[in-house]
Design an enzyme around this catalytic site. Structure first.
Site, PDB file in Angstrom:
ATOM      1  N   ASP A  10       0.856  -1.186   0.000  1.00 56.21           N
ATOM      2  CA  ASP A  10       0.000   0.000   0.000  1.00 56.21           C
ATOM      3  C   ASP A  10       0.891   1.235   0.000  1.00 56.21           C
ATOM      4  O   ASP A  10       1.638   1.472   0.953  1.00 56.21           O
ATOM      5  CB  ASP A  10      -0.871  -0.057   1.271  1.00 56.21           C
ATOM      6  CG  ASP A  10      -1.932   1.022   1.297  1.00 56.21           C
ATOM      7  OD1 ASP A  10      -2.893   0.857   2.053  1.00 56.21           O
ATOM      8  OD2 ASP A  10      -1.785   2.041   0.590  1.00 56.21           O
ATOM      9  N   ASP A 104      -2.874   2.444  -6.109  1.00 51.26           N
ATOM     10  CA  ASP A 104      -1.806   2.491  -5.098  1.00 51.26           C
ATOM     11  C   ASP A 104      -1.738   1.244  -4.207  1.00 51.26           C
ATOM     12  O   ASP A 104      -1.108   1.277  -3.161  1.00 51.26           O
ATOM     13  CB  ASP A 104      -1.940   3.748  -4.238  1.00 51.26           C
ATOM     14  CG  ASP A 104      -3.270   3.794  -3.484  1.00 51.26           C
ATOM     15  OD1 ASP A 104      -4.136   2.956  -3.752  1.00 51.26           O
ATOM     16  OD2 ASP A 104      -3.417   4.675  -2.626  1.00 51.26           O
ATOM     17  N   GLU A 105      -2.403   0.183  -4.599  1.00 52.97           N
ATOM     18  CA  GLU A 105      -2.352  -1.056  -3.815  1.00 52.97           C
ATOM     19  C   GLU A 105      -2.207  -2.260  -4.724  1.00 52.97           C
ATOM     20  O   GLU A 105      -2.896  -2.352  -5.739  1.00 52.97           O
ATOM     21  CB  GLU A 105      -3.646  -1.238  -3.009  1.00 52.97           C
ATOM     22  CG  GLU A 105      -3.865  -0.227  -1.907  1.00 52.97           C
ATOM     23  CD  GLU A 105      -5.135  -0.546  -1.125  1.00 52.97           C
ATOM     24  OE1 GLU A 105      -5.498  -1.729  -1.030  1.00 52.97           O
ATOM     25  OE2 GLU A 105      -5.751   0.410  -0.626  1.00 52.97           O
TER      26      GLU A 105
END
Length: 411
Positions: A10, A104-105
């Site tokens: 993350d 973003d993960e």
DNA sequence: TCTGGGGTCCTAGGACCC
DNA sequence: TCTGGGGTCCTAGGACCC
């Protein structure tokens, strides 16, 4: 079978971190990234801003009230997509099984990489240092026997954390863990479970399954498993995901409008965005959904219609959306309009039989390619030009996937 | 001078067909 | 003529995720 080793990565305050890395004047300062101008909210804020109480979803004025020195930065999609793509390329050096959950993960199944790199912990440190070195961004990493727990783990230490949940520790970690920490249990579900006197994952995992299925139906069984930290869903690598199921655009207008001509112009603009993206994905759909939110924010409606034939030309989408709109008497000025196309199928690339249709298609393709190069609304239909409203969304939605990730994608 | 945008999955009820 | 049931497709709405 041996247990899996899954990693969840993350990026910390991703959009804000990218902006701070790109502009040294912003580093160490409270900043908030917002999606364009007009009526917008804070998409991401830096840790300096979060320390002052700035939160995702706040209006700009709310953020400034919490933190008067807050610096507002208008988001730049290309920076984030570029960085995310590069970061996902780094992940591929450690396993082919990389699944992007959002911009973003990502999840990595590193089960078969452990012998090469020594340990998952080692891989995590290598990844952290490369991302820090190349992009000056930190990330939080969780390592666990499955995706559910890996995601839970990455949330436990932020920013720049590394949390490992060993199979032997699962039950002790879950015993006191609040249920809402699990990905999939939101506010409503939490409230329902709380009313059943279930507050922790330990309690959820021990709950009688029949009691859960009576209340939640088919989901009940899954809930109990989640409480026990069980999750068998695989990490689905790039290119192996399910096809996209809908393509949509919605946008809050800069001011509420009730002039039918203005509404139609906006609808045409949305149709063009939906259509151009559907065409780039090479899909067409036969269900068109129109969504309207009124000026009071709370009242809204959605109507959908399913056609006999599949469409993806902007003009066809527009006409269908308009016909839905025409069945309704608007009760208030309009705050938000949205169109989405679903019931999709892959479109075989074939030229229309008739010259006129072919010309229409070629013109459409030319416009698409220009839009791809210069931004979504660089070229559009003439009737849009006098409009003041802009329907362009300036911030990449979290559902974005790195280049080549979807089965259906650009190029 | 409030409160974004893009998705997925699930459910419930009705129409229609076999 | 009356009866039931299964399957599929559709619309509408809600919960959840980022």
């Amino acid at each position: 079978m041996l247990h899996r080793t899954v990693m969840h990565i993350d990026m910390n305050a991703f959009f804000a971190s990218v902006e701070q890395a790109a502009n040294p004047e912003l580093s160490g300062k409270p900043i908030a990234v917002v999606g364009g101008h007009g009526r917008t909210v804070i998409t991401t804020s830096s840790y300096e801003a979060r320390a002052k109480g700035v939160k995702t979803g706040m209006a700009i004025w709310e953020g400034k009230r919490a933190c008067p020195e807050l610096i507002i930065v208008v988001g730049d999609n290309r920076k984030y997509t570029y960085t995310s793509t590069k970061i996902n390329e780094i992940f591929q050096d450690y396993t082919p099984d990389v699944e992007a959950f959002s911009i973003d993960e990502s999840w990595l199944d590193v089960t078969h990489s452990l012998s090469i790199f020594g340990s998952a912990e080692n891989i995590a440190y290598l990844i952290k240092s490369r991302i820090k070195h190349l992009f000056d961004i930190t990330c939080s990493i969780g390592i666990a026997p499955n995706k559910l727990l890996a995601k839970l783990a990455s949330d436990m230490h932020k920013p720049d954390g590394l949390t490992i949940i060993e199979p032997d520790n699962v039950s002790s970690i879950l015993e006191q863990m609040p249920i809402n920490e699990l990905c999939g249990i939101g506010k409503k579900m939490q409230r329902h479970l709380n009313m059943m006197s279930i507050y922790t994952c330990g309690e959820l995992g021990r709950c009688d399954e029949a009691r859960l299925t009576r209340k939640f139906g088919i989901v009940g069984r899954r809930l109990k498993e989640m409480g026990q930290g069980k999750d068998t869903t695989p990490v689905v690598p790039f290119g192996k995901e399910d096809d996209v199921k809908s393509v949509g655009h919605s946008s809050t207008l800069e001011r509420d409008i009730d002039d039918p001509a203005e509404i139609r112009r906006f609808l045409l603009q949305l149709s063009e965005m939906v259509g151009s993206r559907a065409r780039r994905y090479n899909v067409s759909g036969k269900t068109i959904h129109l969504y309207v939110r009124y000026a009071d924010f709370f009242s809204s409606w959605g109507k959908q219609t399913t056609l006999k034939q599949y469409i993806n030309l902007s003009d066809d989408i527009y006409r269908t959306a308009l016909s839905i709109l025409n069945t309704v008497e608007l009760e208030q000025p309009v705050r938000l309009l949205g169109i989405s196309l679903s019931n999709l199928k892959h479109q075989a690339e074939q030229l229309p039989l008739f010259e006129e249709e072919r010309r229409k298609l070629f013109a459409t393709q030319a416009m698409d390619s220009i839009n791809d190069r210069f931004g979504s609304m660089a070229v559009t239909f003439g009737s849009l030009l006098p409009g003041k409203e802009k329907a362009g969304s300036h911030v990449i939605p979290p559902s974005w996937r790195p280049e080549g990730v979807k089965n259906i994608d650009v190029k």
